[in-house]
Design a protein around this motif. Structure first.
Motif, PDB file in Angstrom:
ATOM      1  N   GLY A   8      46.305  30.200  -2.894  1.00 38.87           N
ATOM      2  CA  GLY A   8      45.038  30.916  -3.013  1.00 38.87           C
ATOM      3  C   GLY A   8      45.132  32.419  -2.870  1.00 38.87           C
ATOM      4  N   GLY A   9      46.312  32.928  -2.573  1.00 42.39           N
ATOM      5  CA  GLY A   9      46.444  34.369  -2.462  1.00 42.39           C
ATOM      6  C   GLY A   9      46.369  35.033  -3.829  1.00 42.39           C
ATOM      7  N   VAL A  12      42.825  41.279  -5.337  1.00 41.77           N
ATOM      8  CA  VAL A  12      41.370  41.354  -5.424  1.00 41.77           C
ATOM      9  C   VAL A  12      40.930  42.760  -5.065  1.00 41.77           C
ATOM     10  N   SER A  17      36.359  38.438  -2.626  1.00 43.07           N
ATOM     11  CA  SER A  17      36.606  37.259  -1.802  1.00 43.07           C
ATOM     12  C   SER A  17      37.800  36.476  -2.304  1.00 43.07           C
ATOM     13  N   LEU A  18      38.438  35.794  -1.394  1.00 41.39           N
ATOM     14  CA  LEU A  18      39.505  34.845  -1.708  1.00 41.39           C
ATOM     15  C   LEU A  18      39.385  33.666  -0.756  1.00 41.39           C
ATOM     16  N   ARG A  19      39.865  32.533  -1.214  1.00 43.84           N
ATOM     17  CA  ARG A  19      39.903  31.354  -0.353  1.00 43.84           C
ATOM     18  C   ARG A  19      41.340  30.841  -0.308  1.00 43.84           C
ATOM     19  N   GLN A  82      38.296  31.164   4.222  1.00 42.33           N
ATOM     20  CA  GLN A  82      37.418  31.871   3.299  1.00 42.33           C
ATOM     21  C   GLN A  82      37.352  33.326   3.739  1.00 42.33           C
ATOM     22  N   VAL A 117      48.317  38.389  -0.105  1.00 35.58           N
ATOM     23  CA  VAL A 117      46.961  38.847  -0.383  1.00 35.58           C
ATOM     24  C   VAL A 117      47.006  40.364  -0.502  1.00 35.58           C
TER      25      VAL A 117
END
Length: 121
Positions: A8-9, A12, A17-19, A82, A117
Motif C-alpha cells: 500500500g505504500g 502521494v 491519503s494512503l492505506r 489509514q 511512503v
C-alpha cells in the motif's frame, strides 16, 4: 515460519491519503499485538501506532494522532494503517511488526520488510 508482508505504500501529494496493509501468514495461533513503525533515512526507527488484542485503545505517536488510524482483522491476520492528511515529514519506510503466538505456543516478534511512503510537497 511466520511472514509479514506490507503493501500500500507509494508516492502521494501532501494532504493526500494512503492505506497500508500488513498480512501475516504461517504457523500463527494468535497475534497479541501489532505495530507500525517508520524509519526515514539517517533517522531511528520510531513507533507510529500500535494495537493490542483485547484492548480497544490504540496507541499513536503524537505526530500522527488524529491523522492516522490503525486497525486489524483478526480473521485475516491483517493489520491496516489509514493515513490521512499526509505531510512531507511522513516520508519514510513503514514497517509492521507483530507479537505472534505460534501454533507451538511460542511467542516471538516478527517484522516485515517495509513499504516506502513518499509525500511530496
Amino acid at each position: 515460519q511466520v511472514r509479514l508482508v506490507e503493501s500500500g505504500g507509494g508516492l502521494v501529494q501532501a494532504g493526500g491519503s494512503l492505506r497500508l496493509s500488513c498480512a501475516a501468514s504461517g504457523i500463527i495461533f494468535s497475534i497479541n499485538k501489532w505495530g507500525w513503525y517508520r524509519q526515514a533515512p539517517g533517522k531511528q526507527r520510531d513507533l507510529v501506532a500500535s494495537i493490542t488484542n483485547g484492548d480497544d485503545r490504540p496507541n499513536y505517536a503524537d505526530s500522527v494522532n488524529g491523522r492516522f488510524t490503525i486497525s486489524r482483522d483478526n480473521a485475516k491476520n491483517t493489520m491496516y494503517l489509514q493515513m490521512n492528511s499526509l505531510k512531507p515529514e511522513d516520508t519514510a519506510v513503514y514497517l509492521c511488526s507483530a507479537d505472534v503466538v505460534t501454533i507451538f505456543k511460542l511467542t516471538t516478534d516478527y517484522w516485515g520488510q517495509g513499504t516506502q511512503v513518499t509525500v511530496s510537497s
